[in-house]
Design an enzyme around this catalytic site. Structure first.
Site, PDB file in Angstrom:
ATOM      1  N   GLY A   1       0.583  -0.942  -0.226  1.00 27.18           N
ATOM      2  CA  GLY A   1      -0.073   0.772  -0.008  1.00 27.18           C
ATOM      3  C   GLY A   1       1.149   1.182  -0.223  1.00 27.18           C
ATOM      4  O   GLY A   1       1.855   1.430  -0.471  1.00 27.18           O
ATOM      5  N   LEU A   2       0.013   2.059   0.541  1.00 27.63           N
ATOM      6  CA  LEU A   2       1.340   3.918   0.855  1.00 27.63           C
ATOM      7  C   LEU A   2       1.691   4.644  -0.424  1.00 27.63           C
ATOM      8  O   LEU A   2       2.193   4.819  -0.968  1.00 27.63           O
ATOM      9  CB  LEU A   2       2.212   3.578   1.851  1.00 27.63           C
ATOM     10  N   CYS A   3       0.044   4.040  -1.535  1.00 29.28           N
ATOM     11  CA  CYS A   3       0.868   4.603  -2.567  1.00 29.28           C
ATOM     12  C   CYS A   3      -1.090   5.424  -2.923  1.00 29.28           C
ATOM     13  O   CYS A   3      -1.167   4.848  -4.195  1.00 29.28           O
ATOM     14  CB  CYS A   3       0.645   3.724  -4.033  1.00 29.28           C
ATOM     15  N   GLY A   4      -1.688   5.808  -2.430  1.00 23.23           N
ATOM     16  CA  GLY A   4      -2.790   6.536  -2.597  1.00 23.23           C
ATOM     17  C   GLY A   4      -3.661   5.861  -2.851  1.00 23.23           C
ATOM     18  O   GLY A   4      -3.925   4.459  -2.428  1.00 23.23           O
TER      19      GLY A   4
END
Length: 297
Positions: free
Chosen positions: A89-92
């Site tokens: 994750g951590l990709c908007g």
């Protein structure tokens, strides 16, 4: 009102977070350059494969018993959707956009009375659709986030799709992925793989008309070439989509981490103002107490 100690701890925590997000942004930017170059290099090859097959298909038009990868089963009842996402994750909203596009397609097909099956690729897609549509999943493939994507991944996925098609378990196969435009823009896209669509991908020049096939001479014959090239084309289109997904993931992560770093900086500035005002207020109150005590004496 928070105490000075609490404010100092909070500011320190946000500064640590800002260091992490800044480092993640730089790592994603470095990966993006390589992933973007790979995705852009694959596009002409994938487009050329589609054009070549359009010419071959035009030469064999009207013949019965065409390859399943080209003509399909002749039915339009069972649809296989292959959503491509990242492992992390951590990709908007990168992964959420694919989930949303896939869900809209599922609802549309089911409303038309079609049967839908899923073959999610990537940990995020597997986790999401295992919760929401576990009864539709026929297989799953873990992605390769953060790694160089070998062609064997696309080859294996193509073999799975081909096996489902030949066994009569599916009639239509569609990829759902994020088409990479730039670091800030990834477009959720549906690309039909089976039956083969000859009008090119989104944003590309349409393939040459099938009538142009008459100007070519094929050796060996067209049917033999189609049997050889169609499985390879399926793998190439999947591989190009995997490269687009990898580039889009790194672009989305770089943008998300840049935004997070900026937000952390604004939070630090805001909390620093609160800290300074609180400290000034405490000092003023202490001075007032000292002066009042001296006057009382």
């Amino acid at each position: 009102m928070a105490s000075l100690k609490e404010l100092r701890a909070r500011i320190g925590s946000i500064k640590s977070t800002r260091k992490i997000t800044s480092a993640m942004k730089m790592v994603a930017a470095a990966k993006l350059r390589r992933a973007q170059a790979s995705a852009e290099a694959a596009r002409p090859y994938a487009a050329s494969m589609r054009r070549m097959l359009a010419e071959l298909a035009g030469a064999t038009k009207g013949e019965e018993g065409g390859p399943l990868l080209l003509a399909g089963t002749g039915r339009d009842q069972i649809h296989l959707l292959v959503p491509l996402t990242s492992d992390r994750g951590l990709c908007g909203g990168f992964n959420a956009n694919v989930h949303r596009k896939t869900e809209l397609t599922i609802r549309k097909l089911q409303s038309e009375g079609k049967t839908v099956k899923l073959l999610p690729v990537g940990r995020r897609a597997i986790n999401y659709f295992s919760r929401e549509y576990s009864d539709l999943i026929v297989d799953k493939v873990m992605g390769f986030s953060g790694k160089e994507i070998p062609f064997s991944v696309a080859s294996g996925l193509g073999d799975k799709i081909n096996a489902l098609l030949e066994s009569g378990e599916i009639d239509v196969c569609t990829l759902v992925y994020n088409q990479f435009r730039n670091a800030m823009t990834q477009v959720p896209t549906c690309q039909q793989l089976v039956p083969l669509v000859m009008d090119g991908a989104v944003g590309e020049t349409p393939a040459a008309p099938a009538a142009d096939a008459a100007q070519y001479e094929f050796e060996p014959d067209e049917a033999t070439l189609l049997a050889m090239l169609l499985p390879k084309n399926l793998q190439v289109q999947i591989y190009a989509s995997l490269l687009e997904t990898a580039a889009g993931e790194n672009g989305a992560r770089m943008t998300a981490m840049d935004n997070a770093t900026r937000n952390a900086g604004r939070s630090i500035d805001s909390l620093s103002k609160v800290y300074n005002r609180t400290r000034q207020t405490n000092i003023t109150n202490e001075l007032i107490e000292i002066i009042s005590g001296a006057q009382a004496v």
